[in-house]
Design an enzyme around this catalytic site. Sequence first.
Site, PDB file in Angstrom:
ATOM      1  N   GLY A 182       0.810  -1.211   0.000  1.00 47.74           N
ATOM      2  CA  GLY A 182       0.000   0.000   0.000  1.00 47.74           C
ATOM      3  C   GLY A 182       0.846   1.265   0.000  1.00 47.74           C
ATOM      4  O   GLY A 182       2.031   1.222  -0.319  1.00 47.74           O
ATOM      5  N   HIS A 228       4.612   1.838  -7.746  1.00 50.01           N
ATOM      6  CA  HIS A 228       3.580   0.792  -7.724  1.00 50.01           C
ATOM      7  C   HIS A 228       2.652   0.915  -8.936  1.00 50.01           C
ATOM      8  O   HIS A 228       2.281  -0.088  -9.552  1.00 50.01           O
ATOM      9  CB  HIS A 228       2.699   0.933  -6.475  1.00 50.01           C
ATOM     10  CG  HIS A 228       3.417   0.859  -5.170  1.00 50.01           C
ATOM     11  ND1 HIS A 228       3.594   1.949  -4.362  1.00 50.01           N
ATOM     12  CD2 HIS A 228       3.990  -0.184  -4.521  1.00 50.01           C
ATOM     13  CE1 HIS A 228       4.234   1.588  -3.260  1.00 50.01           C
ATOM     14  NE2 HIS A 228       4.500   0.303  -3.332  1.00 50.01           N
ATOM     15  N   GLN A 288       7.754  -9.532   7.514  1.00 43.41           N
ATOM     16  CA  GLN A 288       8.972  -9.068   6.855  1.00 43.41           C
ATOM     17  C   GLN A 288       9.624  -7.878   7.555  1.00 43.41           C
ATOM     18  O   GLN A 288      10.607  -7.330   7.062  1.00 43.41           O
ATOM     19  CB  GLN A 288       8.710  -8.780   5.378  1.00 43.41           C
ATOM     20  CG  GLN A 288       7.858  -7.563   5.092  1.00 43.41           C
ATOM     21  CD  GLN A 288       7.475  -7.508   3.620  1.00 43.41           C
ATOM     22  OE1 GLN A 288       6.661  -8.284   3.147  1.00 43.41           O
ATOM     23  NE2 GLN A 288       8.073  -6.594   2.875  1.00 43.41           N
ATOM     24  N   LYS A 308      13.432  -1.902  -8.015  1.00 43.51           N
ATOM     25  CA  LYS A 308      13.859  -1.096  -6.862  1.00 43.51           C
ATOM     26  C   LYS A 308      14.284  -2.044  -5.748  1.00 43.51           C
ATOM     27  O   LYS A 308      15.293  -1.840  -5.093  1.00 43.51           O
ATOM     28  CB  LYS A 308      12.691  -0.218  -6.400  1.00 43.51           C
ATOM     29  CG  LYS A 308      13.105   1.078  -5.798  1.00 43.51           C
ATOM     30  CD  LYS A 308      13.438   0.961  -4.346  1.00 43.51           C
ATOM     31  CE  LYS A 308      12.208   1.233  -3.519  1.00 43.51           C
ATOM     32  NZ  LYS A 308      12.405   0.800  -2.130  1.00 43.51           N
ATOM     33  N   GLN A 329      14.832  -8.752  -3.779  1.00 47.90           N
ATOM     34  CA  GLN A 329      13.514  -9.362  -3.581  1.00 47.90           C
ATOM     35  C   GLN A 329      13.017  -9.993  -4.875  1.00 47.90           C
ATOM     36  O   GLN A 329      12.515 -11.128  -4.886  1.00 47.90           O
ATOM     37  CB  GLN A 329      12.532  -8.287  -3.112  1.00 47.90           C
ATOM     38  CG  GLN A 329      11.081  -8.710  -3.117  1.00 47.90           C
ATOM     39  CD  GLN A 329      10.182  -7.644  -2.516  1.00 47.90           C
ATOM     40  OE1 GLN A 329      10.072  -7.560  -1.299  1.00 47.90           O
ATOM     41  NE2 GLN A 329       9.553  -6.827  -3.342  1.00 47.90           N
ATOM     42  N   SER A 376       9.769   5.566  -3.029  1.00 45.64           N
ATOM     43  CA  SER A 376       9.613   4.585  -1.959  1.00 45.64           C
ATOM     44  C   SER A 376       8.655   5.145  -0.921  1.00 45.64           C
ATOM     45  O   SER A 376       8.674   6.356  -0.644  1.00 45.64           O
ATOM     46  CB  SER A 376      10.970   4.309  -1.300  1.00 45.64           C
ATOM     47  OG  SER A 376      10.786   3.654  -0.050  1.00 45.64           O
TER      48      SER A 376
HETATM   49  P1  AMP Z   1       6.107  -2.375  -1.544  1.00 44.66           P
HETATM   50  O1  AMP Z   1       4.736  -1.815  -1.387  1.00 44.66           O
HETATM   51  O2  AMP Z   1       7.197  -1.471  -1.094  1.00 44.66           O
HETATM   52  O3  AMP Z   1       6.209  -3.785  -0.992  1.00 44.66           O
HETATM   53  O4  AMP Z   1       6.357  -2.537  -3.114  1.00 44.66           O
HETATM   54  C1  AMP Z   1       5.472  -3.272  -3.910  1.00 44.66           C
HETATM   55  C2  AMP Z   1       6.074  -3.451  -5.278  1.00 44.66           C
HETATM   56  O5  AMP Z   1       6.307  -2.183  -5.881  1.00 44.66           O
HETATM   57  C3  AMP Z   1       7.427  -4.166  -5.229  1.00 44.66           C
HETATM   58  O6  AMP Z   1       7.505  -5.057  -6.345  1.00 44.66           O
HETATM   59  C4  AMP Z   1       8.398  -3.030  -5.374  1.00 44.66           C
HETATM   60  O7  AMP Z   1       9.637  -3.405  -5.931  1.00 44.66           O
HETATM   61  C5  AMP Z   1       7.651  -2.124  -6.309  1.00 44.66           C
HETATM   62  N1  AMP Z   1       8.183  -0.763  -6.229  1.00 44.66           N
HETATM   63  C6  AMP Z   1       8.310  -0.002  -5.116  1.00 44.66           C
HETATM   64  N2  AMP Z   1       8.914   1.164  -5.410  1.00 44.66           N
HETATM   65  C7  AMP Z   1       9.199   1.132  -6.741  1.00 44.66           C
HETATM   66  C8  AMP Z   1       9.829   2.035  -7.648  1.00 44.66           C
HETATM   67  N3  AMP Z   1      10.306   3.218  -7.261  1.00 44.66           N
HETATM   68  N4  AMP Z   1       9.926   1.660  -8.948  1.00 44.66           N
HETATM   69  C9  AMP Z   1       9.462   0.459  -9.357  1.00 44.66           C
HETATM   70  N5  AMP Z   1       8.859  -0.427  -8.558  1.00 44.66           N
HETATM   71  C10 AMP Z   1       8.717  -0.103  -7.256  1.00 44.66           C
END
Ligand code: AMP
Length: 285
Positions: free
Chosen positions: A31, A37, A60, A148, A152, A184
């Site tokens: 989220g 995202h 995590q 990013k 993972q 982020s």
């Molecule tokens: P998270 O909500 O941080 O767990 O991220 C969910 C997904 O979005 C994961 O696959 C992340 O790698 C991707 N994501 C987060 N930030 C970025 C970004 N700046 N560019 C590309 N993908 C992202």
Amino acid sequence: MTIIDHPDAIREQCRAWRRDGLSLGFVPTMGNLHEGHLSLIRRAAADGFCLASIFVNPLQFGAGEDFANYPRTFADDCAAAEAAGAGAIFAPAEPLIYPPGFATSVEVAGLTDVLCGRSRPGHFRGVTTVVMKLFCLTLPDRAYFGEKDYQQMVVIRRMTEDLGLGTEIVPMPIVREPDGLAMSSRNRYLGASERAAATCLYRGLRAAERAVGEGATASETITAAARIVIAREPAADIDYVELVEPETLQSLPVLDRPGRLCLAVRIGPARLIDNLALTPPGAAS
Ligand code: AMP
């Protein structure tokens, strides 16, 4: 856009979508959706039917990490996901994913011992356990992961191949702010001066890339170019800067083939990560 909160309901609904001939693309998130995202959601929606999940996964986060403070912005997330083309959101409450008695974990060996695995013990086990559960519930044709979080993505791809899930893992490029900072959810922890300092991650990566352009091939020289830039920021505390082989994540002492420069840096309250693909001069990328 449909919002589903129960595991039984998402399993049934995904079965129905498959019966109807839909090709299912899955975007797992925690989220607080931003353009990073949304780029995954847009791509999944362009490739087929897009299901996104929103679940802040307690497994995590380590002790003393930011689980309690992690930004939760569900209403805005739903609006943004829908506008980006998501057909459905799965947003379960924590006890529905981890009911009393939950005792199973999924662990990928080796790949999780390096880079972020060193400073965040148990983190990747938490990630693979929740992603495996989400994959079992939804059985997607494709799942989209941002580069990013490069380690993972590699870990999930390994898990998916090892366990024969048949889901295609689609890596997606890093979306950045205009000044280069990788988007982020954790960027919102930064105060104004920390936010300015945080550009040092990308500036460091670019300095390393320039060193490669000028002929550097030794990992020591390449990583030093990044470290020097980052160390100039008093607010920055380097966790690691490492040149690795892109599939195995093992150290690459010499850039004589494609590599990935990965780094993690603490800036004030936030631990930020970033990475860049590097290719030796003259090699096809
Ligand atoms: P998270 O909500 O941080 O767990 O991220 C969910 C997904 O979005 C994961 O696959 C992340 O790698 C991707 N994501 C987060 N930030 C970025 C970004 N700046 N560019 C590309 N993908 C992202």
